[in-house]
Design a protein around this motif. Structure first.
Motif, mmCIF file in Angstrom:
data_model
loop_
_atom_site.group_PDB
_atom_site.id
_atom_site.type_symbol
_atom_site.label_atom_id
_atom_site.label_comp_id
_atom_site.label_asym_id
_atom_site.label_seq_id
_atom_site.Cartn_x
_atom_site.Cartn_y
_atom_site.Cartn_z
ATOM 1 N N GLY A 142 0.647 -1.096 -0.068
ATOM 2 C CA GLY A 142 -0.243 -0.222 -0.266
ATOM 3 C C GLY A 142 1.291 1.377 -0.084
ATOM 4 N N MET A 143 1.753 0.694 0.704
ATOM 5 C CA MET A 143 2.607 1.926 0.687
ATOM 6 C C MET A 143 3.740 2.926 -0.420
ATOM 7 S SD MET A 143 2.502 4.616 3.050
ATOM 8 C CE MET A 143 2.903 5.698 2.272
ATOM 9 N N SER A 144 3.590 1.757 -1.042
ATOM 10 C CA SER A 144 4.574 1.931 -2.614
ATOM 11 C C SER A 144 3.772 2.239 -3.457
ATOM 12 C CB SER A 144 4.843 0.408 -3.219
ATOM 13 O OG SER A 144 4.284 -0.706 -2.967
ATOM 14 N N VAL A 180 -3.748 10.679 8.977
ATOM 15 C CA VAL A 180 -3.190 9.714 7.929
ATOM 16 C C VAL A 180 -3.320 8.700 8.253
ATOM 17 C CG1 VAL A 180 -3.498 11.318 5.594
ATOM 18 C CG2 VAL A 180 -1.368 11.322 6.834
ATOM 19 N N PHE A 181 -2.430 7.624 7.830
ATOM 20 C CA PHE A 181 -1.104 6.820 8.003
ATOM 21 C C PHE A 181 -0.150 7.288 8.481
ATOM 22 C CE2 PHE A 181 1.272 2.728 7.184
ATOM 23 C CZ PHE A 181 1.006 1.831 7.848
ATOM 24 N N GLY A 182 0.132 6.151 9.353
ATOM 25 C CA GLY A 182 1.639 7.051 9.867
ATOM 26 C C GLY A 182 3.288 7.021 8.705
ATOM 27 N N THR A 233 -10.514 7.398 8.335
ATOM 28 C CA THR A 233 -9.418 7.309 8.991
ATOM 29 C C THR A 233 -8.671 6.377 9.838
ATOM 30 O OG1 THR A 233 -9.562 8.471 10.389
ATOM 31 C CG2 THR A 233 -10.242 10.122 8.661
ATOM 32 N N ASN A 234 -7.548 6.048 9.332
ATOM 33 C CA ASN A 234 -6.521 5.321 10.187
ATOM 34 C C ASN A 234 -6.036 6.251 11.350
ATOM 35 O OD1 ASN A 234 -4.994 3.745 11.325
ATOM 36 N ND2 ASN A 234 -4.188 2.833 9.920
ATOM 37 N N PRO A 235 -6.105 5.723 13.037
ATOM 38 C CA PRO A 235 -6.285 4.347 13.461
ATOM 39 C C PRO A 235 -8.055 5.644 14.002
ATOM 40 C CG PRO A 235 -4.992 6.218 15.243
ATOM 41 C CD PRO A 235 -5.202 6.512 13.652
ATOM 42 N N ILE A 250 -8.110 9.778 -2.634
ATOM 43 C CA ILE A 250 -8.729 9.249 -1.825
ATOM 44 C C ILE A 250 -8.020 7.738 -1.297
ATOM 45 C CG2 ILE A 250 -10.437 8.237 -0.614
ATOM 46 C CD1 ILE A 250 -11.025 11.071 -0.731
ATOM 47 N N ASP A 251 -7.287 7.651 -0.291
ATOM 48 C CA ASP A 251 -6.940 6.278 0.480
ATOM 49 C C ASP A 251 -8.655 5.541 0.993
ATOM 50 O OD1 ASP A 251 -6.002 4.559 2.264
ATOM 51 O OD2 ASP A 251 -4.003 5.319 2.607
ATOM 52 N N ASN A 252 -8.584 4.645 0.363
ATOM 53 C CA ASN A 252 -9.479 4.283 0.371
ATOM 54 C C ASN A 252 -9.826 2.084 1.055
ATOM 55 O OD1 ASN A 252 -12.992 4.404 0.168
ATOM 56 N ND2 ASN A 252 -12.800 2.868 -1.460
ATOM 57 N N CYS A 253 -8.564 3.253 2.185
ATOM 58 C CA CYS A 253 -8.251 1.111 2.057
ATOM 59 C C CYS A 253 -8.795 0.105 3.371
ATOM 60 C CB CYS A 253 -6.552 1.308 3.064
ATOM 61 S SG CYS A 253 -6.166 0.177 4.333
ATOM 62 N N PHE A 254 -9.731 1.133 4.707
ATOM 63 C CA PHE A 254 -10.947 0.809 5.454
ATOM 64 C C PHE A 254 -11.699 0.635 4.561
ATOM 65 C CE2 PHE A 254 -8.760 2.055 9.964
ATOM 66 C CZ PHE A 254 -8.212 1.566 9.312
ATOM 67 N N HIS A 295 -5.603 2.024 -2.667
ATOM 68 C CA HIS A 295 -5.589 0.967 -1.641
ATOM 69 C C HIS A 295 -4.281 0.158 -1.071
ATOM 70 C CE1 HIS A 295 -10.189 0.413 -1.851
ATOM 71 N NE2 HIS A 295 -9.650 0.449 -2.471
ATOM 72 N N SER A 296 -4.549 -0.126 0.300
ATOM 73 C CA SER A 296 -3.423 -1.030 0.522
ATOM 74 C C SER A 296 -4.145 -2.669 0.807
ATOM 75 C CB SER A 296 -3.435 -0.822 2.364
ATOM 76 O OG SER A 296 -2.031 -2.232 2.281
ATOM 77 N N ALA A 297 -4.234 -3.460 -0.523
ATOM 78 C CA ALA A 297 -4.557 -5.126 -0.894
ATOM 79 C C ALA A 297 -4.493 -5.774 0.358
ATOM 80 C CB ALA A 297 -4.286 -5.205 -1.620
ATOM 81 N N THR A 298 -2.906 -4.818 1.439
ATOM 82 C CA THR A 298 -2.843 -6.198 2.204
ATOM 83 C C THR A 298 -3.518 -6.559 3.614
ATOM 84 O OG1 THR A 298 -0.442 -4.769 2.077
ATOM 85 C CG2 THR A 298 -0.460 -6.412 3.918
ATOM 86 N N LYS A 299 -4.770 -5.666 3.624
ATOM 87 C CA LYS A 299 -6.150 -4.784 4.503
ATOM 88 C C LYS A 299 -6.905 -6.556 4.089
ATOM 89 C CE LYS A 299 -2.849 -2.552 6.311
ATOM 90 N NZ LYS A 299 -1.465 -3.297 7.262
ATOM 91 N N LEU A 348 1.406 -9.638 0.707
ATOM 92 C CA LEU A 348 0.850 -7.472 1.024
ATOM 93 C C LEU A 348 1.111 -6.788 -0.826
ATOM 94 C CD1 LEU A 348 4.791 -6.754 3.042
ATOM 95 C CD2 LEU A 348 2.639 -6.415 3.607
ATOM 96 N N GLY A 349 0.555 -5.765 -0.896
ATOM 97 C CA GLY A 349 -0.647 -5.151 -2.050
ATOM 98 C C GLY A 349 -0.574 -3.436 -1.659
ATOM 99 N N GLY A 350 -0.684 -3.628 -3.111
ATOM 100 C CA GLY A 350 -1.225 -2.046 -3.348
ATOM 101 C C GLY A 350 -1.831 -1.991 -4.334
ATOM 102 N N ASN A 369 -1.266 -5.444 12.269
ATOM 103 C CA ASN A 369 -1.721 -5.967 10.453
ATOM 104 C C ASN A 369 -3.522 -4.938 10.985
ATOM 105 O OD1 ASN A 369 -2.387 -6.119 7.740
ATOM 106 N ND2 ASN A 369 -2.450 -7.902 7.716
ATOM 107 N N LEU A 370 -4.273 -5.161 9.979
ATOM 108 C CA LEU A 370 -5.784 -4.883 10.143
ATOM 109 C C LEU A 370 -6.644 -5.430 9.219
ATOM 110 C CD1 LEU A 370 -7.105 -2.028 8.008
ATOM 111 C CD2 LEU A 370 -5.505 -1.479 9.869
ATOM 112 N N GLY A 371 -7.500 -6.035 9.258
ATOM 113 C CA GLY A 371 -8.956 -6.554 7.738
ATOM 114 C C GLY A 371 -8.320 -7.598 7.884
#
Ligand SMILES: Cc1ncc(COP(=O)(O)O)c(C=O)c1O
Length: 387
Positions: free
Chosen positions: A82-84, A106-108, A153-155, A178-182, A200-204, A213-215, A331-333
């Motif tokens: 997701g970060m990449s 936003v995410f750290g 938002t996270n968290p 938009i980071d739509n990860c959650f 998206h962080s697909a990791t979640k 892991l994925g994005g 992690n989450l999700g």
């Protein structure tokens, strides 16, 4: 057009000569050509085809296509994490001297990009508080290029009004990202509200089983083309193996999410009614300050809950130590319920002041509600709170 559950299952690569039912894994770093002319045509992009797996691969293409259709996007590119995805998307679009307006929460690691790394390239940012959307327009400068936010938002599980952000971005000619990860593409589609790109962080929740892991970034074709060219040269591509896992995971995303959200709503209601947890936040709880906005833009409330524990940092850590079923993890999700203490983990690199500004109090706890029996999850949380 098919509904999202069908798209998630039936969007598939053309079958090979073996007529396989399930998409095979294409573990190959490169592809062969009949002759020099075919190679020239591929490299000059006269002919669209796979050349090298840093550029594209059948498994990543299938995964991207599914996400793009589910999000209502024109195109996409898939990343190793997701970060990449966040980094490569922003680094492609921003030039020295540009400015970002972003929600403070936003995410750290995204916060670290804004505060530690982008300033090295003369890229600046201004944050707005999640409850001060009315101030956004006053923060926009002539050099502002991007409006960035997560929702939820996270968290803190705060909600931003995507329609409002879409209107502001359009009025001021900004790119809305938009980071739509959650939320995942199943619960919320920011493009409908005016987003140019969705990350998206697909990791979640997209993997959903804590394996890979994925994005991915999807959205406007002209922007994705730029992101593709940047990524083709810099090399953050998703691996074919992870793409294969993630594409399969998407087939069960809607059913998994239905249960995640049902469990999370029930736990949020019970935390609020039956425990001494304070300020329980869940988008579909009536007490959430943006309940109406959440209802407008999300199909269900997601699987993340936050709450505060009386007694701050020490009480938060004690609660986490007392858990017997729920996992202590960052992690989450996942199918497994995970409890995190953001102030000492995911957001531990922020200063105390930065955390408080982002609404991360010392006793804040984040729960990623899993798919275990909901009564089992709740009794573990309740016992840990009361011990
Ligand atoms: C909202 C959000 N965006 C991005 C990321 C980064 O994703 P990854 O860990 O796949 O790099 C995370 C990770 O927790 C996240 O929660």
């Amino acid at each position: 057009m098919s509904k999202i559950e069908t798209i998630a299952i039936r969007t598939q690569l053309e079958r090979t000569q073996y007529q396989e039912h399930s998409t095979p894994l294409f573990l190959t770093s490169s592809y062969v050509f009949e002759d020099a002319e075919e190679m020239r045509a591929a490299f000059s992009e006269e002919k669209e085809r796979n050349i090298y797996s840093r550029f594209s691969n059948p498994n990543t293409s299938e995964f991207i296509e599914k996400i793009a259709i589910m999000e209502g996007a024109e195109a996409g590119f898939a990343f190793a994490t997701g970060m990449s995805a966040v980094y490569s998307t922003l680094a492609t679009l921003l030039n020295s001297g540009d400015h970002i307006v972003s929600a403070r929460s936003v995410f750290g690691s995204t916060h670290s990009l804004f505060t530690k790394y982008f300033p090295k390239w003369n890229i600046s940012h201004t944050y707005f508080n999640v409850n001060e959307e009315d101030k956004i327009e006053s923060l926009i400068k002539p050099e502002t290029k991007i409006l960035f936010a997560e929702s939820p938002t996270n968290p803190g599980v705060d909600i931003l009004d995507l329609e409002n952000l879409g209107r502001i971005a359009k009025k001021h000619n900004l790119l809305l990202i938009i980071d739509n990860c959650f939320a995942t593409p199943y619960l919320q589609n920011p493009i409908k509200f005016g987003a140019d790109l969705v990350i998206h962080s697909a990791t979640k929740l997209i993997d959903g089983q804590g394996r890979v892991l994925g994005g991915v970034t999807v959205g406007r074709e002209d922007l994705i083309r730029e992101i593709y060219l940047f990524s083709r040269n810099t090399g953050p591509a998703l691996s074919p193996f992870n793409a294969w896992i993630l594409s399969k995971s998407l087939e069960t995303l809607p059913v998994r999410l239905d249960r995640h959200c049902e469990n999370a709503l029930k736990i949020a209601e019970l935390l609020e009614k039956e425990t001494n947890a304070e300020n329980t936040k869940y988008p579909f709880l009536k007490s959430h300050p943006k309940y109406e906005v959440a209802k407008k833009q999300m199909k269900l409330g997601g699987n993340i809950i936050s709450f505060e524990i009386k007694g701050g940092l020490e009480a938060g850590r004690k609660f986490i130590d007392n858990l017997q079923l729920c996992s202590r993890s960052a992690n989450l999700g996942d199918t497994r319920t995970i409890v995190t203490h953001p102030a000492s983990t995911t957001h531990g690199r922020l200063t105390e002041e930065e955390r408080l500004e982002a609404g991360i109090k010392p006793g804040l706890v984040r729960i990623s509600v899993g798919l275990e029996n909901v009564e089992d999850i709740f009794s573990d949380l309740k016992r840990a709170l009361n011990t």
